[in-house]
Design a protein around this motif. Structure first.
Motif, mmCIF file in Angstrom:
data_model
loop_
_atom_site.group_PDB
_atom_site.id
_atom_site.type_symbol
_atom_site.label_atom_id
_atom_site.label_comp_id
_atom_site.label_asym_id
_atom_site.label_seq_id
_atom_site.Cartn_x
_atom_site.Cartn_y
_atom_site.Cartn_z
ATOM 1 N N GLY A 36 0.776 -1.233 0.121
ATOM 2 C CA GLY A 36 0.034 -0.031 -0.061
ATOM 3 C C GLY A 36 0.795 1.219 0.162
ATOM 4 N N TYR A 37 2.171 1.162 0.356
ATOM 5 C CA TYR A 37 3.062 2.164 0.276
ATOM 6 C C TYR A 37 4.115 2.104 -0.843
ATOM 7 C CZ TYR A 37 1.360 3.037 5.189
ATOM 8 O OH TYR A 37 0.548 3.319 6.261
ATOM 9 N N VAL A 60 8.353 2.527 5.357
ATOM 10 C CA VAL A 60 7.627 2.967 6.232
ATOM 11 C C VAL A 60 7.942 2.223 7.497
ATOM 12 C CG1 VAL A 60 4.951 3.150 6.925
ATOM 13 C CG2 VAL A 60 5.619 3.469 4.517
ATOM 14 N N ILE A 61 7.934 3.002 8.812
ATOM 15 C CA ILE A 61 8.539 2.460 9.954
ATOM 16 C C ILE A 61 7.168 2.738 10.900
ATOM 17 C CG2 ILE A 61 10.496 2.645 9.484
ATOM 18 C CD1 ILE A 61 10.453 5.043 11.591
ATOM 19 N N ALA A 62 6.235 3.686 10.877
ATOM 20 C CA ALA A 62 5.228 3.887 11.587
ATOM 21 C C ALA A 62 4.025 4.596 11.105
ATOM 22 C CB ALA A 62 5.707 4.738 12.676
ATOM 23 N N LYS A 63 2.780 4.594 11.557
ATOM 24 C CA LYS A 63 1.914 5.574 11.329
ATOM 25 C C LYS A 63 1.207 6.310 12.501
ATOM 26 C CE LYS A 63 -1.443 1.820 11.146
ATOM 27 N NZ LYS A 63 -2.575 0.938 10.685
ATOM 28 N N ASP A 64 0.567 7.354 12.007
ATOM 29 C CA ASP A 64 -0.077 8.063 13.169
ATOM 30 C C ASP A 64 -1.613 7.536 13.305
ATOM 31 O OD1 ASP A 64 -1.421 9.452 11.165
ATOM 32 O OD2 ASP A 64 -0.303 11.397 11.686
ATOM 33 N N SER A 66 -4.381 8.855 12.514
ATOM 34 C CA SER A 66 -4.982 9.023 11.130
ATOM 35 C C SER A 66 -4.845 8.208 9.989
ATOM 36 C CB SER A 66 -5.310 10.665 10.733
ATOM 37 O OG SER A 66 -3.701 10.872 10.391
ATOM 38 N N GLY A 67 -3.686 7.288 10.142
ATOM 39 C CA GLY A 67 -3.006 6.265 9.210
ATOM 40 C C GLY A 67 -1.846 7.313 8.263
ATOM 41 N N ASP A 68 -1.774 8.190 8.419
ATOM 42 C CA ASP A 68 -0.482 8.933 7.744
ATOM 43 C C ASP A 68 0.768 8.234 8.205
ATOM 44 O OD1 ASP A 68 -2.682 10.587 6.667
ATOM 45 O OD2 ASP A 68 -1.768 12.354 7.730
ATOM 46 N N SER A 69 1.684 8.181 6.983
ATOM 47 C CA SER A 69 2.892 7.416 7.220
ATOM 48 C C SER A 69 4.053 8.316 7.971
ATOM 49 C CB SER A 69 3.220 6.534 5.908
ATOM 50 O OG SER A 69 3.317 7.870 4.842
ATOM 51 N N ALA A 85 0.698 12.427 4.123
ATOM 52 C CA ALA A 85 -0.686 11.862 4.348
ATOM 53 C C ALA A 85 -0.649 10.474 3.164
ATOM 54 C CB ALA A 85 -1.703 12.925 3.821
ATOM 55 N N HIS A 86 -1.443 9.640 3.708
ATOM 56 C CA HIS A 86 -1.546 8.224 2.941
ATOM 57 C C HIS A 86 -3.104 8.465 2.291
ATOM 58 C CE1 HIS A 86 -2.576 4.137 2.570
ATOM 59 N NE2 HIS A 86 -1.328 4.038 2.015
#
Length: 126
Positions: A36-37, A60-64, A66-69, A85-86
């Motif tokens: 997905g990334y 990608v190591i994390a997301k917040d 809201s799903g932002d990477s 923003a994802h």
């Protein structure tokens, strides 16, 4: 994947910082969580040279919440850390730390800085 990045994420835990959270991916799942990334479920890469596309060196190591990477540029010498923003149709990353080392210092301070700030009243008081 560079050992420094794996070592960093292996030492992390999810951060709940009052009004938001950062969920770190674990090393064992890091490859599958790139779906997905950097590539789709069939393994087709999203990375190409066009503006707004994914970069091959981003991990990608994390997301917040809201799903932002949150991702690291594994091709940079200091492993620059970005957020973006994802699901916006194009990637518009912005630097959140010049290096993975500096990012580690910041995330160690976040829980202390966010204490007592989990709602509007707490933010106003602190």
């Amino acid at each position: 994947m560079p050992k420094q990045i794996l070592k960093f994420i292996d030492a992390q835990y999810d951060l709940y910082i009052g009004y938001d959270e950062i969920v770190f991916f674990k090393p064992k799942k890091i490859a599958e969580l790139q779906v997905g990334y950097s590539y789709d479920h069939a393994g087709k890469s999203f990375a190409d040279e066009t503006k707004g596309s994914w970069n091959n060196s981003w991990i990608v190591i994390a997301k917040d919440q809201s799903g932002d990477s949150i991702f690291v540029d594994s091709g940079s010498s200091r492993f620059t850390v970005y957020a973006a923003a994802h699901g916006e149709g194009a990637w518009e990353p912005y630097v959140i730390s010049d290096s993975l080392f500096e990012f580690n210092e910041v995330i160690e301070l976040l829980p202390k800085m966010s204490f007592g700030r989990s709602n509007p009243v707490g933010i106003e008081e602190n």
